[in-house]
Design a protein around this motif. Structure first.
Motif, PDB file in Angstrom:
ATOM      1  N   HIS A 121       0.851  -1.192   0.000  1.00 11.95           N
ATOM      2  CA  HIS A 121       0.000   0.000   0.000  1.00 11.95           C
ATOM      3  C   HIS A 121       0.886   1.242   0.000  1.00 11.95           C
ATOM      4  N   GLY A 122       0.254   2.403   0.151  1.00 14.61           N
ATOM      5  CA  GLY A 122       0.988   3.643   0.309  1.00 14.61           C
ATOM      6  C   GLY A 122       1.891   3.957  -0.867  1.00 14.61           C
ATOM      7  N   GLU A 123       3.093   4.448  -0.546  1.00 15.96           N
ATOM      8  CA  GLU A 123       4.063   4.819  -1.569  1.00 15.96           C
ATOM      9  C   GLU A 123       4.786   3.608  -2.131  1.00 15.96           C
ATOM     10  N   GLY A 124       4.797   2.514  -1.393  1.00 11.36           N
ATOM     11  CA  GLY A 124       5.582   1.351  -1.788  1.00 11.36           C
ATOM     12  C   GLY A 124       4.925   0.454  -2.815  1.00 11.36           C
ATOM     13  N   TYR A 125       3.625   0.638  -3.104  1.00  9.77           N
ATOM     14  CA  TYR A 125       2.937  -0.235  -4.048  1.00  9.77           C
ATOM     15  C   TYR A 125       1.707   0.467  -4.606  1.00  9.77           C
ATOM     16  N   PRO A 126       1.409   0.366  -5.906  1.00  5.68           N
ATOM     17  CA  PRO A 126       2.010  -0.574  -6.850  1.00  5.68           C
ATOM     18  C   PRO A 126       3.303  -0.076  -7.509  1.00  5.68           C
ATOM     19  N   ASP A 127       3.689   1.172  -7.345  1.00  3.38           N
ATOM     20  CA  ASP A 127       4.967   1.656  -7.859  1.00  3.38           C
ATOM     21  C   ASP A 127       5.177   1.189  -9.299  1.00  3.38           C
ATOM     22  N   MET A 128       4.239   1.552 -10.184  1.00  4.58           N
ATOM     23  CA  MET A 128       4.264   1.068 -11.570  1.00  4.58           C
ATOM     24  C   MET A 128       5.574   1.444 -12.257  1.00  4.58           C
ATOM     25  N   SER A 129       6.199   0.447 -12.873  1.00  6.06           N
ATOM     26  CA  SER A 129       7.521   0.632 -13.462  1.00  6.06           C
ATOM     27  C   SER A 129       7.515   0.159 -14.913  1.00  6.06           C
ATOM     28  N   LEU A 130       7.937   1.032 -15.811  1.00  7.99           N
ATOM     29  CA  LEU A 130       8.038   0.679 -17.224  1.00  7.99           C
ATOM     30  C   LEU A 130       9.477   0.201 -17.464  1.00  7.99           C
ATOM     31  N   ARG A 131       9.645  -1.089 -17.667  1.00  7.64           N
ATOM     32  CA  ARG A 131      10.991  -1.665 -17.763  1.00  7.64           C
ATOM     33  C   ARG A 131      11.208  -2.529 -19.002  1.00  7.64           C
ATOM     34  N   LEU A 132      10.153  -2.903 -19.668  1.00  4.46           N
ATOM     35  CA  LEU A 132      10.253  -3.768 -20.851  1.00  4.46           C
ATOM     36  C   LEU A 132       9.831  -2.951 -22.062  1.00  4.46           C
ATOM     37  N   PHE A 133      10.727  -2.805 -23.036  1.00  2.00           N
ATOM     38  CA  PHE A 133      10.390  -1.942 -24.162  1.00  2.00           C
ATOM     39  C   PHE A 133      11.223  -2.259 -25.401  1.00  2.00           C
ATOM     40  N   ASP A 134      10.699  -1.777 -26.524  1.00  2.00           N
ATOM     41  CA  ASP A 134      11.391  -1.840 -27.803  1.00  2.00           C
ATOM     42  C   ASP A 134      12.283  -0.605 -27.885  1.00  2.00           C
ATOM     43  N   ARG A 135      13.584  -0.796 -27.875  1.00  2.44           N
ATOM     44  CA  ARG A 135      14.495   0.343 -27.827  1.00  2.44           C
ATOM     45  C   ARG A 135      14.443   1.218 -29.080  1.00  2.44           C
ATOM     46  N   ARG A 136      13.798   0.733 -30.120  1.00  4.21           N
ATOM     47  CA  ARG A 136      13.615   1.550 -31.318  1.00  4.21           C
ATOM     48  C   ARG A 136      12.507   2.580 -31.111  1.00  4.21           C
ATOM     49  N   ARG A 137      11.667   2.349 -30.107  1.00  5.88           N
ATOM     50  CA  ARG A 137      10.525   3.239 -29.859  1.00  5.88           C
ATOM     51  C   ARG A 137      10.500   3.798 -28.438  1.00  5.88           C
ATOM     52  N   ALA A 138      11.524   3.519 -27.664  1.00  6.92           N
ATOM     53  CA  ALA A 138      11.557   3.996 -26.274  1.00  6.92           C
ATOM     54  C   ALA A 138      13.003   4.095 -25.816  1.00  6.92           C
ATOM     55  N   ARG A 139      13.218   4.928 -24.799  1.00 11.25           N
ATOM     56  CA  ARG A 139      14.571   5.110 -24.279  1.00 11.25           C
ATOM     57  C   ARG A 139      14.507   5.647 -22.846  1.00 11.25           C
ATOM     58  N   TRP A 140      15.629   5.517 -22.133  1.00  6.81           N
ATOM     59  CA  TRP A 140      15.732   6.094 -20.801  1.00  6.81           C
ATOM     60  C   TRP A 140      15.948   7.603 -20.886  1.00  6.81           C
ATOM     61  N   SER A 141      15.368   8.323 -19.937  1.00  5.21           N
ATOM     62  CA  SER A 141      15.610   9.767 -19.853  1.00  5.21           C
ATOM     63  C   SER A 141      17.049  10.017 -19.419  1.00  5.21           C
ATOM     64  N   ASP A 142      17.486  11.252 -19.551  1.00  7.86           N
ATOM     65  CA  ASP A 142      18.871  11.614 -19.217  1.00  7.86           C
ATOM     66  C   ASP A 142      19.054  12.002 -17.755  1.00  7.86           C
ATOM     67  N   HIS A 143      18.035  11.826 -16.925  1.00  6.64           N
ATOM     68  CA  HIS A 143      18.108  12.248 -15.539  1.00  6.64           C
ATOM     69  C   HIS A 143      19.153  11.456 -14.759  1.00  6.64           C
ATOM     70  N   ALA A 144      19.926  12.168 -13.938  1.00  8.14           N
ATOM     71  CA  ALA A 144      20.951  11.519 -13.115  1.00  8.14           C
ATOM     72  C   ALA A 144      20.334  10.699 -11.995  1.00  8.14           C
ATOM     73  N   VAL A 145      19.102  11.025 -11.603  1.00  6.78           N
ATOM     74  CA  VAL A 145      18.377  10.291 -10.577  1.00  6.78           C
ATOM     75  C   VAL A 145      16.891  10.359 -10.908  1.00  6.78           C
ATOM     76  N   HIS A 146      16.122   9.385 -10.449  1.00  4.65           N
ATOM     77  CA  HIS A 146      14.699   9.277 -10.777  1.00  4.65           C
ATOM     78  C   HIS A 146      14.483   9.292 -12.292  1.00  4.65           C
ATOM     79  N   GLU A 147      15.305   8.530 -12.972  1.00  4.53           N
ATOM     80  CA  GLU A 147      15.197   8.366 -14.411  1.00  4.53           C
ATOM     81  C   GLU A 147      13.930   7.589 -14.757  1.00  4.53           C
ATOM     82  N   TYR A 148      13.479   7.700 -15.983  1.00  6.15           N
ATOM     83  CA  TYR A 148      12.279   6.988 -16.414  1.00  6.15           C
ATOM     84  C   TYR A 148      12.371   6.735 -17.910  1.00  6.15           C
TER      85      TYR A 148
END
Length: 252
Positions: A121-148
């Motif tokens: 519950h709370g802040e710890g869940y569900p903490d939705m995370s986008l981690r599976l992707f086609d690198r031709r259509r998605a990429r990591w942001s350039d943030h040094a922390v809290h990247e997405y």
């Protein structure tokens, strides 16, 4: 035919948790591990699992992860941290994806362990995370922390949990949060954000109301309370550090 996937990890001194992570990813076509200078058994463990190990000096979270994505042989990548592992449900969902999915990326809930308890519950869940992707259509942001991940197309949702079991005690957790708030304050300052007393006080209060009451963090018992209070304190500290930078700027 099933989707060909490369599992991609960034590591440094991750021997204490790496085995569980790699055990849950045996279905993958390959594992790419980008290490930034481990001095423990991280590399030896990775080698026993047949992972391809690449050294890269630390670039910051977003750039480091994007560098790792670029080393994969497959366009579909699953990005994990060494202290994360796939639940059986999530693993089976990923294995069952078609070779040509309609989505360009998939997100799923992350279940975080804190003070010996997986938070639901709370802040710890569900903490939705986008981690599976086609690198031709998605990429990591350039943030040094809290990247997405930034996706250019439809994003699907899987129901299985990504388990996060860092094994950190509170002192280590707080040290990490202190570094994160440094990076957050720096990023806000560079972006031209400014803060006053109202934001300093209201941000942690609103955070507590949202995560402890609205999202029922109280149902996670004492670990849930401690987790949320630390998050509220982090919010206060982040803006306090930004305020300090503002005042130093005025003196120069």
């Amino acid at each position: 035919m099933v989707l060909s996937i490369s599992v991609v990890l960034i590591t440094k001194n991750a021997a204490h948790s790496l085995k569980a992570c790699l055990d849950s990813c045996r279905f993958a076509d390959e594992v790419v591990l980008v290490d930034s200078g481990s001095r423990d058994d991280t590399i030896a463990i990775a080698n026993t699992y047949g992972a391809r190990v690449i050294h890269q000096d630390w670039l910051g979270f977003g750039p480091q992860k994007q560098f790792a994505v670029g080393q994969a042989r497959n366009d579909w990548v699953l990005c994990l941290d060494a202290d994360e592992w796939l639940s059986e449900t999530l693993r089976n969902e990923i294995i069952g994806l078609p070779r040509h999915p309609q989505a360009v990326a998939y997100r799923f809930p992350r279940c975080n362990k804190f003070m010996g308890r997986f938070l639901r519950h709370g802040e710890g869940y569900p903490d939705m995370s986008l981690r599976l992707f086609d690198r031709r259509r998605a990429r990591w942001s350039d943030h040094a922390v809290h990247e997405y991940v930034i996706a250019d197309g439809p994003v699907g949702t899987l129901s299985g949990d990504l388990m996060h079991e860092s094994g950190e005690d509170i002192s280590v957790y707080l040290a990490k949060q202190n570094r994160y708030t440094d990076l957050q304050a720096d990023a806000l300052f560079v972006a031209g954000k400014r803060v006053g007393a109202l934001k300093l006080v209201s941000s942690p209060l609103l955070r507590f109301f949202k995560f402890y009451l609205v999202r029922q963090g109280f149902r996670d018992g004492l670990p849930g309370l401690v987790h949320i209070l630390i998050g509220c304190f982090n919010s206060f500290v982040k803006y306090a550090k930004l305020l300090e930078k503002q005042r130093l700027e005025k003196k120069t």
